[in-house]
Design an enzyme around this catalytic site. Structure first.
Site, short mmCIF file in Angstrom:
data_model
loop_
_atom_site.label_atom_id
_atom_site.label_comp_id
_atom_site.label_asym_id
_atom_site.label_seq_id
_atom_site.Cartn_x
_atom_site.Cartn_y
_atom_site.Cartn_z
N ASN A 8 0.86 -1.19 0.00
CA ASN A 8 0.00 0.00 0.00
C ASN A 8 0.90 1.23 0.00
OD1 ASN A 8 -1.85 2.00 0.44
ND2 ASN A 8 -2.42 1.35 2.51
N TRP A 9 0.97 1.89 -1.16
CA TRP A 9 1.89 3.02 -1.29
C TRP A 9 1.29 4.36 -0.86
CZ3 TRP A 9 4.63 1.66 -6.59
CH2 TRP A 9 5.61 0.69 -6.33
N HIS A 96 -9.81 1.33 4.25
CA HIS A 96 -8.55 1.50 4.99
C HIS A 96 -8.78 2.44 6.18
CE1 HIS A 96 -4.47 2.60 6.06
NE2 HIS A 96 -4.11 1.47 5.47
N GLU A 98 -7.10 4.75 7.41
CA GLU A 98 -6.82 6.18 7.18
C GLU A 98 -8.03 6.86 6.54
OE1 GLU A 98 -3.08 5.58 5.20
OE2 GLU A 98 -2.17 5.13 7.14
N GLU A 169 -6.03 -4.82 10.18
CA GLU A 169 -5.02 -3.81 10.47
C GLU A 169 -5.39 -3.06 11.74
OE1 GLU A 169 -2.65 -2.66 6.73
OE2 GLU A 169 -4.44 -1.43 6.77
N GLY A 175 1.76 2.30 10.83
CA GLY A 175 2.74 3.38 10.73
C GLY A 175 3.34 3.80 12.06
N GLY A 235 2.69 -1.15 4.39
CA GLY A 235 2.75 0.26 4.03
C GLY A 235 4.20 0.69 3.89
N GLY A 236 4.73 1.31 4.94
CA GLY A 236 6.07 1.92 4.92
C GLY A 236 7.15 1.02 4.32
#
Ligand code: PGA
Length: 250
Positions: A8-9, A96, A98, A169, A175, A235-236
């Site tokens: 996931n960018w 997601h 976010e 998640e 993050g 992610g990261g």
């Protein structure tokens, strides 16, 4: 079951950067290990370039980070499943945390996106997860069960369970560098599997459940071995080809 490792960018990488990272990833990995699928989720504007960069490399796919649940219409700034499919991408991320928290997306809207995406022929990853507050106040089961079941009302019939993936998640692990403990991951994935069984019966066994939240090359292998963990959403650590290729091969 093929394990699925998804990158996931988020709001990183323009088209050129996405292309370069995918090329570098392909050069490092040479061949995606057997029993693994890889999906890159670049930003909308880098979708087409990413599909081109993947260039039908075995078991690597591309997807969008979000979608609007309508064929077309006056929805400024939005993008439809058909537009996503038209780029050559075949996956989508929905719900997601976010988007749930920063953009106040409600469960009803997430449900519409999930069902519309599946009806439209997109492979769909539904993200669910509890906040620290929910976990500490003993609401893990209620939260996960509700997030899963509210999103999956009205599934297409007949339904191919391989087109749906659920990503667990925990919000507090995204993050933050804090990975959930193995026991916590197993507990949450069992809850999700049971919720899926209530909705789909035997078909639930074929739905992949991914773990996401501070996955790194150092912890990926161990997490992938846990019961009911059918892949990872990263992610990261997916932003660099080298660390992501280590996770894919873990
Ligand atoms: P992270 O993000 O790996 O950077 O924690 C995971 C995600 O948000 O999907």
């Amino acid at each position: 079951m093929q394990k699925l490792i998804a990158a996931n960018w988020k709001m990183f990488k323009n088209s050129l950067e996405a292309t370069e990272t995918i090329q570098e990833f392909k050069n490092i990995i040479k061949k995606v290990p057997k029993k693994r699928d890889v999906v890159f989720f670049p930003s909308f504007i880098a979708l087409e370039a990413s599909v081109k960069a993947i260039d039908s490399f075995g078991n690597i796919f591309c997807g969008a980070q979000d979608v609007f649940p309508s064929k077309e219409g006056p929805y400024t700034g939005e993008i439809s499943p058909e537009m996503i499919l038209n780029t050559g991408a075949s996956w989508v991320l929905v719900g997601h945390s976010e988007r749930r928290h920063l953009l106040s997306e409600k469960e009803e809207f997430i449900a519409k996106k999930t069902i519309f995406s599946l009806f439209s022929g997109l492979n769909t990853i539904l993200c669910v997860g509890e906040t620290l507050h929910n976990r500490e106040s003993g609401k893990l089961y209620d939260e996960l069960n509700r997030q899963v079941s509210s999103a999956l009302k009205g599934l297409p019939t007949p339904f191919d369970p391989r087109t749906l993936v659920v990503a667990y998640e925990p919000v507090w692990a995204i993050g933050t560098g804090k990975t959930a403990q193995n026991v916590d991951i197993i507990e949450a994935h069992t809850i999700i599997r049971d919720s899926l069984k209530d909705i789909l019966g035997n078909g639930a066994a074929q739905i992949r459940i991914l773990y996401g939240g501070s996955v790194k090359p150092e912890n990926a292998g161990e997490i992938l071995k846990l019961d009911n963990v059918d892949g990872l959403l990263v992610g990261g650590a997916s932003l660099q080809a080298e660390s992501f290729s280590k996770i894919v091969s873990a």
